[in-house]
Design a protein around this motif. Sequence first.
Motif, PDB file in Angstrom:
ATOM      1  N   ALA A  29      40.816  52.930  16.075  1.00  0.00           N
ATOM      2  CA  ALA A  29      39.881  52.150  16.893  1.00  0.00           C
ATOM      3  C   ALA A  29      38.922  53.069  17.643  1.00  0.00           C
ATOM      4  CB  ALA A  29      40.652  51.272  17.881  1.00  0.00           C
ATOM      5  N   PHE A  30      39.451  54.105  18.285  1.00  0.00           N
ATOM      6  CA  PHE A  30      38.583  55.016  19.029  1.00  0.00           C
ATOM      7  C   PHE A  30      37.631  55.748  18.085  1.00  0.00           C
ATOM      8  CE2 PHE A  30      41.560  54.865  22.762  1.00  0.00           C
ATOM      9  CZ  PHE A  30      40.605  54.455  23.671  1.00  0.00           C
ATOM     10  N   GLU A  31      38.129  56.173  16.933  1.00  0.00           N
ATOM     11  CA  GLU A  31      37.237  56.845  15.981  1.00  0.00           C
ATOM     12  C   GLU A  31      36.064  55.944  15.606  1.00  0.00           C
ATOM     13  OE1 GLU A  31      40.326  59.896  13.668  1.00  0.00           O
ATOM     14  OE2 GLU A  31      39.845  57.928  12.782  1.00  0.00           O
ATOM     15  N   GLY A  32      36.364  54.691  15.278  1.00  0.00           N
ATOM     16  CA  GLY A  32      35.304  53.775  14.896  1.00  0.00           C
ATOM     17  C   GLY A  32      34.377  53.430  16.042  1.00  0.00           C
ATOM     18  N   LEU A  33      34.936  53.230  17.223  1.00  0.00           N
ATOM     19  CA  LEU A  33      34.126  52.872  18.387  1.00  0.00           C
ATOM     20  C   LEU A  33      33.211  54.016  18.805  1.00  0.00           C
ATOM     21  CD1 LEU A  33      36.929  51.020  20.324  1.00  0.00           C
ATOM     22  CD2 LEU A  33      34.809  49.957  19.520  1.00  0.00           C
ATOM     23  N   PHE A  34      33.747  55.225  18.836  1.00  0.00           N
ATOM     24  CA  PHE A  34      32.913  56.370  19.215  1.00  0.00           C
ATOM     25  C   PHE A  34      31.803  56.581  18.188  1.00  0.00           C
ATOM     26  CE2 PHE A  34      36.758  58.375  21.583  1.00  0.00           C
ATOM     27  CZ  PHE A  34      36.519  57.560  22.677  1.00  0.00           C
ATOM     28  N   ALA A  35      32.125  56.412  16.917  1.00  0.00           N
ATOM     29  CA  ALA A  35      31.107  56.568  15.873  1.00  0.00           C
ATOM     30  C   ALA A  35      30.015  55.511  15.996  1.00  0.00           C
ATOM     31  CB  ALA A  35      31.753  56.498  14.491  1.00  0.00           C
ATOM     32  N   SER A  36      30.347  54.367  16.596  1.00  0.00           N
ATOM     33  CA  SER A  36      29.386  53.279  16.761  1.00  0.00           C
ATOM     34  C   SER A  36      28.623  53.367  18.078  1.00  0.00           C
ATOM     35  CB  SER A  36      30.100  51.922  16.683  1.00  0.00           C
ATOM     36  OG  SER A  36      30.695  51.756  15.404  1.00  0.00           O
ATOM     37  N   GLY A  37      28.835  54.434  18.840  1.00  0.00           N
ATOM     38  CA  GLY A  37      28.074  54.623  20.062  1.00  0.00           C
ATOM     39  C   GLY A  37      28.737  54.150  21.335  1.00  0.00           C
ATOM     40  N   TYR A  38      30.049  53.846  21.280  1.00  0.00           N
ATOM     41  CA  TYR A  38      30.759  53.435  22.492  1.00  0.00           C
ATOM     42  C   TYR A  38      31.316  54.656  23.237  1.00  0.00           C
ATOM     43  CZ  TYR A  38      30.683  48.454  21.319  1.00  0.00           C
ATOM     44  OH  TYR A  38      30.282  47.171  21.049  1.00  0.00           O
ATOM     45  N   THR A  39      31.487  54.499  24.542  1.00  0.00           N
ATOM     46  CA  THR A  39      32.086  55.513  25.404  1.00  0.00           C
ATOM     47  C   THR A  39      33.207  54.865  26.206  1.00  0.00           C
ATOM     48  OG1 THR A  39      30.004  56.726  25.632  1.00  0.00           O
ATOM     49  CG2 THR A  39      31.680  57.125  27.313  1.00  0.00           C
ATOM     50  N   ALA A  40      34.373  55.504  26.283  1.00  0.00           N
ATOM     51  CA  ALA A  40      35.470  55.018  27.124  1.00  0.00           C
ATOM     52  C   ALA A  40      35.190  55.423  28.565  1.00  0.00           C
ATOM     53  CB  ALA A  40      36.801  55.597  26.655  1.00  0.00           C
ATOM     54  N   VAL A  41      35.083  54.424  29.459  1.00  0.00           N
ATOM     55  CA  VAL A  41      34.683  54.701  30.840  1.00  0.00           C
ATOM     56  C   VAL A  41      35.702  54.224  31.867  1.00  0.00           C
ATOM     57  CG1 VAL A  41      32.235  54.593  30.230  1.00  0.00           C
ATOM     58  CG2 VAL A  41      33.383  52.538  31.089  1.00  0.00           C
ATOM     59  N   ASP A  42      36.722  53.476  31.463  1.00  0.00           N
ATOM     60  CA  ASP A  42      37.651  52.922  32.448  1.00  0.00           C
ATOM     61  C   ASP A  42      38.926  52.495  31.747  1.00  0.00           C
ATOM     62  OD1 ASP A  42      38.706  51.996  34.830  1.00  0.00           O
ATOM     63  OD2 ASP A  42      37.193  50.442  35.164  1.00  0.00           O
ATOM     64  N   CYS A  43      39.977  52.286  32.531  1.00  0.00           N
ATOM     65  CA  CYS A  43      41.225  51.707  32.048  1.00  0.00           C
ATOM     66  C   CYS A  43      41.854  50.958  33.216  1.00  0.00           C
ATOM     67  CB  CYS A  43      42.176  52.787  31.520  1.00  0.00           C
ATOM     68  SG  CYS A  43      43.718  52.126  30.815  1.00  0.00           S
ATOM     69  N   PHE A  44      42.224  49.711  32.983  1.00  0.00           N
ATOM     70  CA  PHE A  44      42.826  48.910  34.051  1.00  0.00           C
ATOM     71  C   PHE A  44      43.986  48.119  33.491  1.00  0.00           C
ATOM     72  CE2 PHE A  44      39.852  46.089  32.014  1.00  0.00           C
ATOM     73  CZ  PHE A  44      40.420  44.831  32.105  1.00  0.00           C
ATOM     74  N   GLU A  45      44.865  47.661  34.387  1.00  0.00           N
ATOM     75  CA  GLU A  45      46.028  46.888  33.991  1.00  0.00           C
ATOM     76  C   GLU A  45      45.796  45.412  34.260  1.00  0.00           C
ATOM     77  OE1 GLU A  45      50.042  47.934  34.723  1.00  0.00           O
ATOM     78  OE2 GLU A  45      49.564  50.050  34.998  1.00  0.00           O
ATOM     79  N   ASP A  46      46.303  44.598  33.368  1.00  0.00           N
ATOM     80  CA  ASP A  46      46.229  43.152  33.492  1.00  0.00           C
ATOM     81  C   ASP A  46      47.611  42.607  33.181  1.00  0.00           C
ATOM     82  OD1 ASP A  46      45.660  40.497  33.515  1.00  0.00           O
ATOM     83  OD2 ASP A  46      44.435  40.495  31.697  1.00  0.00           O
ATOM     84  N   GLY A  47      48.448  42.540  34.207  1.00  0.00           N
ATOM     85  CA  GLY A  47      49.826  42.100  33.991  1.00  0.00           C
ATOM     86  C   GLY A  47      50.603  43.130  33.196  1.00  0.00           C
TER      87      GLY A  47
END
Length: 290
Positions: free
Chosen positions: A241-259
């Motif tokens: 997922a990260f490989e594909g997302l980064f190749a598509s121009g996405y950047t990981a900027v945050d991480c949060f918990e939801d339950g």
Amino acid sequence: MPEILVREARERRDYDACVRLQREVWGLSDLEITSAIQLVATVHAGGLLLVAEASGEGVVGFCYAFAALRGGVPHLHSDMLAVRESSRGEGVGRRLKWAQREEALRRGLRLVTWTFDPMRATNARLNLRHLGAVSREVLSDFYGETTSALHHGLPTHRLVVRWELDSPRVARRAAGEPPTGPASAPLLNEVTWRDGLPVPSPARLDLAAKEAHLEVPADWDAVSRADPGLAREWQEVVRRAFEGLFASGYTAVDCFEDGRRALYVLLKDYSSPVAAGSAGSADHSLHEPA
């Protein structure tokens, strides 16, 4: 709570304390421990070793970075961050990192890089949410199999972190401004539950949304101990997922918990202004226990 002093390592006993903490925190074999001699040499050559010293307890944490040139511009690569278990939850890791930023800026550096395990949501929150770092690169099985019990004998996929020290985003975190909550965004992967454990599905990578969320287990150690096969399945889903997302121009900027869930926040075509002279680059992903 004992008083904590964060300072640069000064004497051989400081370096020896960091070796002991490597054994204590990660359970590494001696062959994989960074020796006191190596620490001394790299600090002398321009690296930085900060220790957190508790009154009456000695060194309870450290943060180690060496001089780096990946990308062609001098910066620090932060190789290890460790905090003794009895001192966690007291902000020691954050204090070490902010002291690292302050010293890097004093030296005229504008970038610190490191790697971390994307499956460890606690580390992701520290790195992305609280420190304001970002990631646009994934490394497949970067270290190979290690002797650390924390790695569970699994592949060591890693995200590369860029901590752009004088970016507005990081400056706001340094000033104590809390991060904002995530916007409503599509979830890239559906997760079901089996025998109390989360089971992944392949992430959808055909979205063009400005913001997207990627789910990972909130308790990675529990999954790894209960079902190593499921843990490997999770690792591959997240890596791809990260490989594909980064190749598509996405950047990981945050991480949060939801339950029971932990969600990465990824932004499309994100850019963070940095000072001229900042470099692109890549921790012995041992930032994990912070």
